[in-house]
Scaffold this active site. Structure first.
Site, short mmCIF file in Angstrom:
data_model
loop_
_atom_site.label_atom_id
_atom_site.label_comp_id
_atom_site.label_asym_id
_atom_site.label_seq_id
_atom_site.Cartn_x
_atom_site.Cartn_y
_atom_site.Cartn_z
N ASP A 122 0.84 -1.21 0.00
CA ASP A 122 0.00 0.00 0.00
C ASP A 122 0.88 1.26 0.00
O ASP A 122 2.05 1.20 0.41
CB ASP A 122 -0.89 0.02 1.25
N1 URA Z 1 -1.49 -5.68 4.04
C1 URA Z 1 -1.92 -4.39 4.00
O1 URA Z 1 -2.96 -4.04 4.60
N2 URA Z 1 -1.16 -3.51 3.32
C2 URA Z 1 -0.01 -3.83 2.70
O2 URA Z 1 0.64 -2.95 2.11
C3 URA Z 1 0.42 -5.18 2.74
C4 URA Z 1 -0.35 -6.09 3.42
#
Ligand code: URA
Length: 250
Positions: free
Chosen positions: A102
């Protein structure tokens, strides 16, 4: 493509002649004679016939990047800089990401020009453990451990998450090991307990640890031993099934 097809596509060679060249050990792939026409060759393969170079083989490239927060895991984006902007490499348009994080997640991200490699690494059947360090807004309770190990129901996808291991470090920090990568998975798992994730950092993918020498935004090529270890782990994680699913005991 199969080696016999590659050879038979050359002008003035039919299938019989191709077969003879192979049997006579006159065709070499990456320096080794190959007699089996079914051998798979790729754009990365160096292919020679006697002293003639038929295909030089493009270099396969594999990088680990320490992704900083605020850089998007994509090759193009209208609003944010992309992680590819952090790379000073030629032919960047040939590179893609093997998995995503993310926007505000930091940590280990893999980048390559080898589509087969990234597919094997990220396909759902490959239950390669990924370790995340999580910081939360509310205290992390012991009861999460069992709930995560059992799996949580995700209504949107209509599935139950695979067994995950939670190791609580202190009241607001934990290490979470997942063997899959659902959309916002870590945030949704903690969200199940109304506990917001404030910081999320991926430390490792299978045997590959984020190099502590890499500052945020820095990257380096993967070493041959790292590639080999990852390849072995992917093969094991693809054949593994059931509860263990590649998660090693503490
Ligand atoms: N889980 C999440 O919520 N975000 C990420 O970036 C990776 C795994």
């Amino acid at each position: 493509m199969r080696l016999d097809r590659f050879i038979a596509n050359l002008p003035q060679l039919n299938r019989q002649q191709t077969q003879r060249l192979l049997v006579e050990r006159r065709v070499r792939v990456d320096g080794e004679p190959v007699t089996d026409g079914r051998h798979e060759v790729r754009v990365f393969s160096r292919i020679e016939l006697d002293d003639e170079l038929l295909q030089a083989g493009k270099p396969a490239r594999y990088f680990m990047l320490h992704k900083p927060a605020g850089w998007v895991s994509a090759t193009e984006h209208d609003e944010h800089p992309t992680v590819l902007d952090l790379l000073n490499e030629p032919d960047k348009h040939e590179l893609h990401l093997a998995g995503r994080l993310d926007l505000n997640t930091t940590g280990l991200l893999l980048i390559t020009n080898d589509g087969q490699w990234s597919r094997r690494l990220t396909q759902p059947q490959t239950h390669l453990p990924k370790v995340y360090r999580v910081e939360t807004g509310e205290p992390i309770l012991e009861e999460y451990i069992e709930a995560f190990a059992r799996g949580l129901y995700f209504r949107f996808e209509d599935l139950t998450t695979r067994p995950a291991r939670l190791r609580i470090l202190d009241s607001h920090h934990a290490l979470l090991t997942l063997v899959e990568g659902r959309y916002h998975q870590v945030k949704r798992m903690f969200g199940h307990f109304q506990n917001p994730v404030l910081r999320l950092h991926r430390q490792s993918i299978g045997p590959l640890q984020l190099d502590p020498a890499l500052a945020e935004g820095a990257y380096r090529a993967l070493r041959a031993d790292e590639l080999e270890a990852l390849q072995r782990a992917v093969a094991d994680a693809s054949s593994a099934d059931g509860l263990a699913d590649g998660i090693e005991p503490d």
